[in-house]
Motif scaffolding. Structure first.
Motif, short mmCIF file in Angstrom:
data_model
loop_
_atom_site.label_atom_id
_atom_site.label_comp_id
_atom_site.label_asym_id
_atom_site.label_seq_id
_atom_site.Cartn_x
_atom_site.Cartn_y
_atom_site.Cartn_z
N GLU A 1 25.19 -28.90 -93.78
CA GLU A 1 26.13 -29.88 -94.33
C GLU A 1 27.05 -30.42 -93.25
N LYS A 2 27.57 -29.56 -92.38
CA LYS A 2 28.47 -30.01 -91.31
C LYS A 2 27.76 -31.00 -90.39
N THR A 3 26.52 -30.72 -90.06
CA THR A 3 25.75 -31.61 -89.20
C THR A 3 25.56 -32.98 -89.87
N ILE B 1 26.24 -36.60 -100.04
CA ILE B 1 25.02 -35.78 -100.04
C ILE B 1 24.54 -35.70 -101.48
N ARG B 2 23.30 -36.08 -101.70
CA ARG B 2 22.74 -36.10 -103.05
C ARG B 2 21.83 -34.92 -103.34
N ARG B 3 21.06 -34.48 -102.33
CA ARG B 3 20.06 -33.44 -102.60
C ARG B 3 19.69 -32.70 -101.33
N LEU B 4 19.44 -31.42 -101.47
CA LEU B 4 18.92 -30.57 -100.40
C LEU B 4 17.54 -30.10 -100.86
N LYS B 5 16.54 -30.30 -100.00
CA LYS B 5 15.17 -29.90 -100.34
C LYS B 5 14.57 -29.13 -99.17
N GLY B 6 13.73 -28.15 -99.50
CA GLY B 6 12.93 -27.48 -98.48
C GLY B 6 13.69 -26.51 -97.59
N THR C 1 15.05 -31.13 -95.87
CA THR C 1 15.62 -32.47 -95.86
C THR C 1 16.87 -32.52 -96.73
N MET C 2 17.73 -33.45 -96.39
CA MET C 2 18.86 -33.84 -97.23
C MET C 2 18.70 -35.31 -97.53
N ILE C 3 18.92 -35.65 -98.77
CA ILE C 3 18.97 -37.05 -99.18
C ILE C 3 20.45 -37.40 -99.30
N VAL C 4 20.84 -38.48 -98.62
CA VAL C 4 22.24 -38.91 -98.62
C VAL C 4 22.31 -40.38 -99.00
N THR C 5 23.51 -40.81 -99.37
CA THR C 5 23.75 -42.23 -99.58
C THR C 5 24.79 -42.70 -98.57
N LEU C 6 24.68 -43.96 -98.20
CA LEU C 6 25.61 -44.58 -97.28
C LEU C 6 26.06 -45.91 -97.86
N PRO C 7 27.25 -46.36 -97.46
CA PRO C 7 27.69 -47.68 -97.93
C PRO C 7 26.88 -48.80 -97.25
N LEU C 8 26.80 -49.91 -97.95
CA LEU C 8 26.20 -51.12 -97.39
C LEU C 8 27.30 -52.00 -96.81
N LYS C 9 26.97 -52.80 -95.83
CA LYS C 9 27.96 -53.68 -95.21
C LYS C 9 28.35 -54.84 -96.13
N ASN C 10 27.45 -55.28 -96.98
CA ASN C 10 27.73 -56.46 -97.82
C ASN C 10 28.76 -56.13 -98.85
#
Length: 143
Positions: A67-69, A80-85, A134-143
């Protein structure tokens, strides 16, 4: 911490590695903080009797390293949405220094939400100790 936007992410991009020294003090504090009082995480003699080389980090501590990384990469608006594997391959024992690494595996937009998949693993001097996952994350969009 700088803001990261989905548009600036490149597939194959490496995350900055994070290094953690696993001192006895750190492992004892982590076991207490996570309320994981199994003696394998804070008692070297007991851990050796169970087959480990020494006391070793618990899963929650190792997941916190991931998570820190990831948080250092995604910035304050990322989530952070999901941790898998996540899979421990070998013990991460007291006295070792381990490094968590990651690369961007994929990115996509789904129903207006910008997702990034990050491949992660942890290594010690002998190779991979945790992962890959893997981690699935979300990021903001510039628009």
């Amino acid at each position: 911490m700088n803001e990261r936007y989905w548009e600036d992410v490149q597939i194959g991009e490496a995350l900055r590695p994070e290094t953690f020294h696993l001192s006895v003090y750190r492992l004892v504090m982590a076991a207490g903080a996570t309320r994981d009082f199994n003696s394998i995480h804070h008692n070297s003699e007991y851990a050796r009797q169970s087959g480990a080389e020494d006391m070793y980090a618990n899963n929650v501590f190792l997941q916190g390293m991931w998570e820190k990384t990831v948080r250092a990469y995604i910035g304050p608006a990322g989530t952070i949405r999901r941790l898998k594997g996540f899979k421990m391959k070998t013990f991460n024992t007291a006295g070792e220094t381990v490094t968590t690494n990651g690369t961007v595996a994929n990115k996509w937009i789904e129903e207006g939400t910008a997702f990034v998949e990050i491949k992660l693993w942890t290594e010690n001097a002998d190779g991979i100790t945790v992962g890959p996952g893997t981690m699935i994350v979300t990021l903001p969009l510039k628009n």
